[in-house]
Design a protein around this motif. Structure first.
Motif, short mmCIF file in Angstrom:
data_model
loop_
_atom_site.label_atom_id
_atom_site.label_comp_id
_atom_site.label_asym_id
_atom_site.label_seq_id
_atom_site.Cartn_x
_atom_site.Cartn_y
_atom_site.Cartn_z
N ARG A 108 0.83 -1.21 0.00
CA ARG A 108 0.00 0.00 0.00
C ARG A 108 0.87 1.26 0.00
O ARG A 108 0.54 2.26 -0.66
CB ARG A 108 -0.94 0.00 1.21
N ARG A 109 1.98 1.21 0.73
CA ARG A 109 2.87 2.38 0.79
C ARG A 109 3.53 2.63 -0.56
O ARG A 109 3.62 3.78 -1.02
CB ARG A 109 3.93 2.17 1.86
N VAL A 110 4.00 1.58 -1.22
CA VAL A 110 4.64 1.73 -2.53
C VAL A 110 3.65 2.31 -3.53
O VAL A 110 3.98 3.25 -4.28
CB VAL A 110 5.17 0.37 -3.03
N VAL A 111 2.44 1.79 -3.56
CA VAL A 111 1.43 2.28 -4.51
C VAL A 111 1.06 3.73 -4.19
O VAL A 111 0.91 4.56 -5.09
CB VAL A 111 0.18 1.38 -4.46
N ALA A 112 0.93 4.05 -2.91
CA ALA A 112 0.57 5.43 -2.52
C ALA A 112 1.61 6.41 -3.04
O ALA A 112 1.26 7.48 -3.56
CB ALA A 112 0.46 5.52 -1.00
N GLY A 117 1.35 9.62 -5.47
CA GLY A 117 2.12 10.78 -5.05
C GLY A 117 1.94 11.17 -3.61
O GLY A 117 2.22 12.31 -3.22
N SER A 118 1.48 10.24 -2.77
CA SER A 118 1.25 10.52 -1.36
C SER A 118 2.31 9.82 -0.51
O SER A 118 2.70 8.68 -0.79
CB SER A 118 -0.15 10.04 -0.95
N ALA A 119 2.75 10.47 0.55
CA ALA A 119 3.78 9.90 1.40
C ALA A 119 3.31 8.64 2.12
O ALA A 119 4.09 7.73 2.40
CB ALA A 119 4.26 10.93 2.42
N GLU A 120 2.01 8.57 2.42
CA GLU A 120 1.44 7.42 3.12
C GLU A 120 0.12 7.03 2.47
O GLU A 120 -0.52 7.84 1.79
CB GLU A 120 1.21 7.74 4.60
N ALA A 121 -0.29 5.80 2.72
CA ALA A 121 -1.51 5.30 2.08
C ALA A 121 -2.77 5.66 2.84
O ALA A 121 -3.87 5.51 2.33
CB ALA A 121 -1.41 3.78 1.94
N THR A 160 10.55 2.31 2.62
CA THR A 160 10.14 2.10 4.01
C THR A 160 9.35 3.31 4.54
O THR A 160 9.40 4.40 3.98
CB THR A 160 11.37 1.87 4.89
N ALA A 161 8.65 3.08 5.65
CA ALA A 161 7.82 4.14 6.22
C ALA A 161 8.67 5.34 6.63
O ALA A 161 8.30 6.49 6.40
CB ALA A 161 7.04 3.60 7.41
N ARG A 162 9.80 5.06 7.25
CA ARG A 162 10.71 6.13 7.66
C ARG A 162 12.02 6.01 6.89
O ARG A 162 12.53 4.92 6.67
CB ARG A 162 11.01 6.03 9.16
N ASN A 163 12.53 7.12 6.47
CA ASN A 163 13.81 7.18 5.73
C ASN A 163 13.84 6.25 4.53
O ASN A 163 14.70 5.36 4.41
CB ASN A 163 14.97 6.82 6.68
N PRO A 164 12.91 6.42 3.57
CA PRO A 164 12.94 5.59 2.36
C PRO A 164 14.23 5.81 1.58
O PRO A 164 14.75 6.93 1.51
CB PRO A 164 11.72 6.08 1.57
N ALA A 178 8.59 12.82 -7.80
CA ALA A 178 8.41 13.86 -8.82
C ALA A 178 7.76 15.10 -8.24
O ALA A 178 8.02 16.23 -8.68
CB ALA A 178 7.58 13.31 -9.97
N ALA A 179 6.93 14.91 -7.22
CA ALA A 179 6.23 16.05 -6.60
C ALA A 179 7.06 16.70 -5.51
O ALA A 179 6.60 17.66 -4.86
CB ALA A 179 4.90 15.58 -6.02
N GLY A 180 8.30 16.20 -5.29
CA GLY A 180 9.16 16.79 -4.27
C GLY A 180 9.02 16.15 -2.91
O GLY A 180 9.35 16.76 -1.90
N ARG A 181 8.49 14.94 -2.86
CA ARG A 181 8.31 14.17 -1.62
C ARG A 181 7.53 14.98 -0.57
O ARG A 181 8.01 15.21 0.54
CB ARG A 181 9.66 13.73 -1.05
N PRO A 182 6.31 15.40 -0.91
CA PRO A 182 5.52 16.18 0.04
C PRO A 182 5.15 15.36 1.28
O PRO A 182 5.00 14.14 1.22
CB PRO A 182 4.26 16.53 -0.76
#
Length: 264
Positions: A108-112, A117-121, A160-164, A178-182
């Motif tokens: 879910r995190r990878v797809v998000a 373009g979301s940091a979390e799912a 990973t959830a923290r420090n990808p 691409a969105a600047g890791r918002p």
């Protein structure tokens, strides 16, 4: 067996217990021939012991109705005791190479990030999450199974959830990067605590019963949680309702399936 054990439980805790179970119960009929109490005792401290009862029940169905073989079809798997949406698809995919979407927290995190373009799912939605992953799967069955495993591994080790570790990510495009890791700005994720909860009290009560070879008096259970007798009573009642614990006619307590007809 491993998929059910790994639900909400880390691999490091599951691995040694799983190895013992595979040796002791290599086929469903072997587990079905054991008592509920034996299975609960072998479950140890993995937590959520109802999973052990469901495994025991599932083993009985597999032995009686499926020739001691786990089915390959998702819909048939979903009809087995204790098998939910994730477990059915994980077994079909990883054990049998089926082309089915498998969605866990890492996927879910990878797809998000990569797709939306979301940091979390955010909080899960089975329908939405399965549709998201199904749309990504290669048409070829063998490649789809490998892809599912790769998505899960990518989320566990790189995204990973923290420090990808974006610098070593094999994906050539990622909407989040691409969105600047918002930062994530969606609804807060629900986090389960353990200390002081009914789950902790239930675990302590189960510890006493697992370590005893015979039914125990109520006093031996009462001492495990003196700070809140009402909570302890509630936890014990819930174990009885869930079928994890039984009570004899003379007021003793034991693991499910351990009270003999004579002791009643």
């Amino acid at each position: 067996m491993s998929e059910i054990m790994l639900q909400q439980t880390p691999v490091s805790r599951v691995a040694p217990i799983w190895e013992l179970w595979v040796q002791r119960w290599p086929v469903p009929s072997a587990m079905a021939a054991s008592s509920q109490a034996e299975v609960l005792r072998a479950w140890g401290k993995l937590g959520y012991p109802r999973r052990a009862l469901r495994l025991h029940e599932c083993a009985g169905v597999l032995a009686a109705e499926h020739g001691d073989v786990v089915p390959t079809d998702v819909e048939v798997l979903l009809g087995l005791p204790g098998i939910g949406a994730y477990t059915a698809r994980a077994v079909a995919c990883f054990a049998y190479g089926q082309r089915v979407p498998v969605v866990d927290t890492n996927v879910r995190r990878v797809v998000a990030r990569a797709v939306h373009g979301s940091a979390e799912a955010g909080n899960p939605s089975t329908t939405r999450d399965l549709a998201d992953v199904a749309a990504l799967l290669p048409r070829d069955r063998a490649r789809a199974a490998q892809y599912s495993a790769a998505l899960m591994e990518l989320g566990a080790t790189v995204c990973t959830a923290r420090n990808p570790k974006c610098s070593i990510c094999p994906l050539t495009t990622c909407a989040w990067v691409a969105a600047g890791r918002p930062a994530y700005d969606g609804p807060a994720r629900t986090v389960q605590k353990f200390a002081g909860t009914d789950r902790q009290v239930r675990g302590r009560l189960m510890d006493v019963l697992r370590e005893s070879s015979s039914p125990v008096e109520r006093a031996r259970l009462d001492v495990v949680w003196l700070q809140d007798p009402a909570q302890r009573d509630r936890a014990l009642d819930s174990l009885l309702v869930d079928g994890l614990v039984e009570q004899t006619e003379n007021g003793l307590f034991a693991l499910a399936g351990e009270v003999s007809a004579d002791s009643r």
